[in-house]
Design a protein around this motif. Sequence first.
Motif, PDB file in Angstrom:
ATOM      1  N   ARG A  82       0.861  -1.182   0.000  1.00  0.00           N
ATOM      2  CA  ARG A  82       0.000   0.000   0.000  1.00  0.00           C
ATOM      3  C   ARG A  82       0.900   1.236   0.000  1.00  0.00           C
ATOM      4  O   ARG A  82       1.973   1.236   0.599  1.00  0.00           O
ATOM      5  CB  ARG A  82      -0.905  -0.009   1.239  1.00  0.00           C
ATOM      6  CG  ARG A  82      -1.777   1.222   1.417  1.00  0.00           C
ATOM      7  CD  ARG A  82      -2.964   1.270   0.469  1.00  0.00           C
ATOM      8  NE  ARG A  82      -3.546   2.595   0.476  1.00  0.00           N
ATOM      9  CZ  ARG A  82      -4.396   3.054   1.391  1.00  0.00           C
ATOM     10  NH1 ARG A  82      -4.774   2.280   2.361  1.00  0.00           N
ATOM     11  NH2 ARG A  82      -4.867   4.276   1.295  1.00  0.00           N
ATOM     12  N   SER A  83       0.453   2.278  -0.673  1.00  0.00           N
ATOM     13  CA  SER A  83       1.236   3.504  -0.804  1.00  0.00           C
ATOM     14  C   SER A  83       0.811   4.524   0.247  1.00  0.00           C
ATOM     15  O   SER A  83      -0.391   4.716   0.478  1.00  0.00           O
ATOM     16  CB  SER A  83       1.040   4.084  -2.205  1.00  0.00           C
ATOM     17  OG  SER A  83       1.734   5.296  -2.350  1.00  0.00           O
ATOM     18  N   TYR A  84       1.789   5.183   0.874  1.00  0.00           N
ATOM     19  CA  TYR A  84       1.518   6.211   1.879  1.00  0.00           C
ATOM     20  C   TYR A  84       2.397   7.429   1.625  1.00  0.00           C
ATOM     21  O   TYR A  84       3.583   7.301   1.314  1.00  0.00           O
ATOM     22  CB  TYR A  84       1.780   5.678   3.295  1.00  0.00           C
ATOM     23  CG  TYR A  84       0.886   4.519   3.668  1.00  0.00           C
ATOM     24  CD1 TYR A  84      -0.432   4.723   4.057  1.00  0.00           C
ATOM     25  CD2 TYR A  84       1.356   3.206   3.587  1.00  0.00           C
ATOM     26  CE1 TYR A  84      -1.258   3.659   4.380  1.00  0.00           C
ATOM     27  CE2 TYR A  84       0.542   2.142   3.907  1.00  0.00           C
ATOM     28  CZ  TYR A  84      -0.766   2.373   4.294  1.00  0.00           C
ATOM     29  OH  TYR A  84      -1.592   1.313   4.593  1.00  0.00           O
ATOM     30  N   SER A  85       1.800   8.597   1.774  1.00  0.00           N
ATOM     31  CA  SER A  85       2.532   9.841   1.544  1.00  0.00           C
ATOM     32  C   SER A  85       3.585  10.068   2.629  1.00  0.00           C
ATOM     33  O   SER A  85       3.353   9.791   3.807  1.00  0.00           O
ATOM     34  CB  SER A  85       1.567  11.025   1.519  1.00  0.00           C
ATOM     35  OG  SER A  85       0.667  10.918   0.445  1.00  0.00           O
ATOM     36  N   ILE A  86       4.725  10.589   2.208  1.00  0.00           N
ATOM     37  CA  ILE A  86       5.784  10.957   3.153  1.00  0.00           C
ATOM     38  C   ILE A  86       5.456  12.330   3.724  1.00  0.00           C
ATOM     39  O   ILE A  86       5.345  13.307   2.976  1.00  0.00           O
ATOM     40  CB  ILE A  86       7.150  10.993   2.448  1.00  0.00           C
ATOM     41  CG1 ILE A  86       7.491   9.623   1.858  1.00  0.00           C
ATOM     42  CG2 ILE A  86       8.238  11.458   3.416  1.00  0.00           C
ATOM     43  CD1 ILE A  86       8.737   9.637   0.983  1.00  0.00           C
ATOM     44  N   ILE A  87       5.288  12.414   5.023  1.00  0.00           N
ATOM     45  CA  ILE A  87       5.034  13.708   5.658  1.00  0.00           C
ATOM     46  C   ILE A  87       6.318  14.523   5.705  1.00  0.00           C
ATOM     47  O   ILE A  87       6.346  15.698   5.333  1.00  0.00           O
ATOM     48  CB  ILE A  87       4.471  13.522   7.071  1.00  0.00           C
ATOM     49  CG1 ILE A  87       3.132  12.767   7.020  1.00  0.00           C
ATOM     50  CG2 ILE A  87       4.289  14.874   7.765  1.00  0.00           C
ATOM     51  CD1 ILE A  87       2.566  12.446   8.389  1.00  0.00           C
ATOM     52  N   GLU A  88       7.383  13.880   6.135  1.00  0.00           N
ATOM     53  CA  GLU A  88       8.668  14.568   6.192  1.00  0.00           C
ATOM     54  C   GLU A  88       9.796  13.563   6.335  1.00  0.00           C
ATOM     55  O   GLU A  88       9.568  12.405   6.723  1.00  0.00           O
ATOM     56  CB  GLU A  88       8.716  15.561   7.365  1.00  0.00           C
ATOM     57  CG  GLU A  88       8.657  14.899   8.733  1.00  0.00           C
ATOM     58  CD  GLU A  88       8.861  15.889   9.864  1.00  0.00           C
ATOM     59  OE1 GLU A  88       9.328  17.006   9.598  1.00  0.00           O
ATOM     60  OE2 GLU A  88       8.570  15.525  11.021  1.00  0.00           O
ATOM     61  N   VAL A  89      10.998  14.001   6.014  1.00  0.00           N
ATOM     62  CA  VAL A  89      12.215  13.245   6.290  1.00  0.00           C
ATOM     63  C   VAL A  89      12.967  14.021   7.360  1.00  0.00           C
ATOM     64  O   VAL A  89      13.319  15.186   7.157  1.00  0.00           O
ATOM     65  CB  VAL A  89      13.082  13.080   5.029  1.00  0.00           C
ATOM     66  CG1 VAL A  89      14.387  12.383   5.370  1.00  0.00           C
ATOM     67  CG2 VAL A  89      12.324  12.306   3.956  1.00  0.00           C
ATOM     68  N   THR A  90      13.213  13.397   8.492  1.00  0.00           N
ATOM     69  CA  THR A  90      13.824  14.102   9.616  1.00  0.00           C
ATOM     70  C   THR A  90      15.336  14.214   9.443  1.00  0.00           C
ATOM     71  O   THR A  90      15.937  13.526   8.612  1.00  0.00           O
ATOM     72  CB  THR A  90      13.519  13.374  10.942  1.00  0.00           C
ATOM     73  OG1 THR A  90      14.232  12.113  10.956  1.00  0.00           O
ATOM     74  CG2 THR A  90      12.027  13.105  11.074  1.00  0.00           C
TER      75      THR A  90
END
Length: 341
Positions: A82-90
């Motif tokens: 399943r595909s999920y959006s990346i909120i952020e890369v820390t």
Amino acid sequence: MNATLSYQPHLVREDFVDFVLQKINVTWAWKRVLAEVTAVQSLHTDMVLIKLKPNRNFKFDQVCAGQSILLTLLIDGVYHQRSYSIIEVTNEGEISLGIKVQGLVSSAAQLLHVGECIEISQPQGDFTLHQGQQPAILIASGSGITAIYSLLQQALKQQLKQIHVIYFNRAEIFHAELKALAEKHPELQYHFFNTTEQKQHLDAKLLTKLVPSFKDLQMYACGHHGMMRQAQDIYKQHDVLENFHQEFFMPVQIEQSNEAQPIIFRRSQQNFLATTTLLSSAEQAGLRPQHGCRMGVCNQCTCTKVSGVTQNILTGEIDDQPNRAIKLCVNQALSPVTIDL
């Protein structure tokens, strides 16, 4: 006669190498992108924030705001994606995902524990912000806020002259963070509608009221299909559809067509009848085309339509041109179709 024995070396198998490496470190792999779960936090009763720390095979330098990754989970002995959006890369090299619990993979994902290792994909998708400082409208509903929140962070970095965020949700996920950003950045205009308190939906009248110059602005929309279709229709009616960009975050359920269409996979010499999406119909016929997210995001099922008429079930767009790239998972046949596959 004496038989001459000769040694025939075998190539080292990747899965064997990965097996040995993971005995040393759970995320080590030759080529695969594996990630360790570092945090699982509740955002709402039906949404969790998951942080993953990928191994060195993940291409951090290729991540763009608005993109997503595929999660591969083993559920009852079967691998599902399943595909999920990346909120952020820390700064610590972690990927943050916001996952709404609404399906098989999402339900399994919320049960992940810190320290577990899962397989993920490289960053994917073309739902990315335009270059330059041209103003933009970012509109979200429900869990579509994850992709929009990521785009907003990029918009602020690019110093867009104006940023309008319109957000519909029954839960106030990221509402406090968005409100704080609006107070800090005068170029950001934030409009939140709690849909449990007011039955407000997107329409041309509301959009004109909030952003009178919307026709001249790039719009990025992510959320429920009704909101997405309405936003698209508004831009289409004003003949500025080229300024509209969208991202769907869940598969569309469509009814079976009354008229089956014959489909030919030319290179593999396979024929079948399609009554739903080209991917689903092929699978029902016993075929196994390559695919990933089943949402029109990852592009793994993209191939060339040699001839025929298809319709994108997400956008409603009809394509009758030959030799066009289409995605099997979100296209339905309206006529006999030949595909170079």
